[in-house]
Design an enzyme around this catalytic site. Structure first.
Site, PDB file in Angstrom:
ATOM      1  N   GLY A  32     -87.100  61.530   5.879  1.00 38.60           N
ATOM      2  CA  GLY A  32     -87.195  61.201   4.421  1.00 38.60           C
ATOM      3  C   GLY A  32     -87.706  61.858   3.573  1.00 38.60           C
ATOM      4  N   TYR A  86    -101.841  58.177  -4.020  1.00 38.59           N
ATOM      5  CA  TYR A  86    -100.984  59.146  -4.409  1.00 38.59           C
ATOM      6  C   TYR A  86    -100.985  58.789  -6.066  1.00 38.59           C
ATOM      7  CZ  TYR A  86     -99.312  60.316   0.171  1.00 38.59           C
ATOM      8  OH  TYR A  86     -99.326  60.942   1.496  1.00 38.59           O
TER       9      TYR A  86
END
Ligand code: NAP
Length: 283
Positions: A16, A48
């Site tokens: 991924g 994030y």
């Protein structure tokens, strides 16, 4: 794309795309490029700060939701964590523009992890997360969570790269039905990974780059990998690993690079524990 089957019965792509350290203003383009390159597993986190941009790229891609595998992560939250877990998941889903996740991970093994896990189990039972798991759980914490709960984490996402290979951890996880997922598969380039002579030599034998050798080595071990790049040409390079196979001798040679230690930080270090546990997300 090859997949692994998680203990919930759902399939997860073995490769991924990770978006850690991609600034929010660059993330939409990066994810758009990654989806165009063929990635279908996206790995982000509340911590994030780029979930909204990931969500925009997903929406604009037009790719059917069922073709995507979206992971985000719960940050260490104030008590009461069970309720906060629900709130945190609501916020992440809202930012991503989704009604469910494919995988929701507890980002750190700190704080009231049992209450966090209860909140995550609620999300799983309600179908808001098709699978739930953890990250950064060393063997002791992982087994403690497993033996004291009725739902075993589907995934443990841990630092795994040629210099910290986690083979014993992988064995333990396999025994408990937990899928290992690598973060920092390139060790973020530390130890001169991308020019390492042994890895370069193996690459030359296959006409592949060091990055491709590393990702092939991870996935050939059954480790799910989520390399990060902001460059479209590297995204294409990093997904082009399914047309060659490392030999047993090459796998054994790479095994010699293991130092058995983190290149980043030790999750048992009290200063790290205090620092990460104190961090609070504001938005
Ligand atoms: P990584 O994937 O090990 O390395 C990323 C670095 O490699 C970037 O500097 C990138 O530069 C460079 N790179 C990528 N492909 C390359 C190639 N083909 N040739 C040369 N250089 C290349 O680092 P990571 O982002 O830390 O880890 C991957 C993902 O794991 C993250 O994005 C995140 O989703 C997850 N993660 C999770 C945790 C956790 O606590 N659960 C912690 C860390 C990371 P460019 O971008 O300039 O190409």
């Amino acid at each position: 794309m090859q997949t692994v089957t998680l203990n919930t019965g759902i399939d997860m792509p073995i490769l991924g795309f990770g978006v850690y350290q991609i600034p929010p203003e660059e993330t939409e383009q990066a994810v758009t490029d990654a989806l165009a390159a063929g990635y279908r597993l996206l790995d982000t986190a509340a911590a994030y700060g780029n979930e909204k941009a990931v969500g925009r790229a997903i929406k604009n891609s037009g790719i059917p939701r069922e073709e995507l595998f979206v992971t985000t992560k719960l940050w260490v939250q104030d008590a009461p964590a069970q309720e906060n877990t629900k709130r945190a998941l609501d916020a992440s889903l809202d930012k991503l523009g989704l009604d469910h996740l494919d995988l929701y991970l507890m980002h750190q093994p700190y704080g009231d992890v049992y209450a966090q896990w209860r909140g995550m189990k609620d999300a799983y039972r309600e179908g808001r997360a098709k699978a739930i798991g953890v990250a950064n759980f060393y063997a002791d914490r992982l087994v403690d969570l497993i033996v004291n709960n009725d739902v075993t984490p589907a995934v443990n996402q841990i630092e795994t790269h040629p210099f910290f290979q986690r083979t014993t951890d992988q064995e333990l996880m396999r025994a408990h039905g937990v899928q290992i997922q690598s973060w920092g598969g390139f060790a973020e380039g530390r130890n001169h990974l991308f020019t390492h002579p042994l890895l370069s030599g193996i690459g030359e034998q296959h006409g592949k780059s060091v990055a491709q050798v590393v990702l092939r080595w991870l996935t050939q071990r059954g480790v799910v990998a989520i390399p990060k790049s902001v460059r479209a040409e590297r995204m294409a390079e990093n997904i082009d690993i399914f047309d060659f196979e490392l030999t047993d001798a090459q796998m054994a040679a790479i095994a010699t690079l293991d130092t058995g230690n983190s290149l980043f930080f030790d999750h048992h270090d009290p200063e790290i524990v205090a620092g990460l546990a104190k961090r609070r997300l504001t938005a």
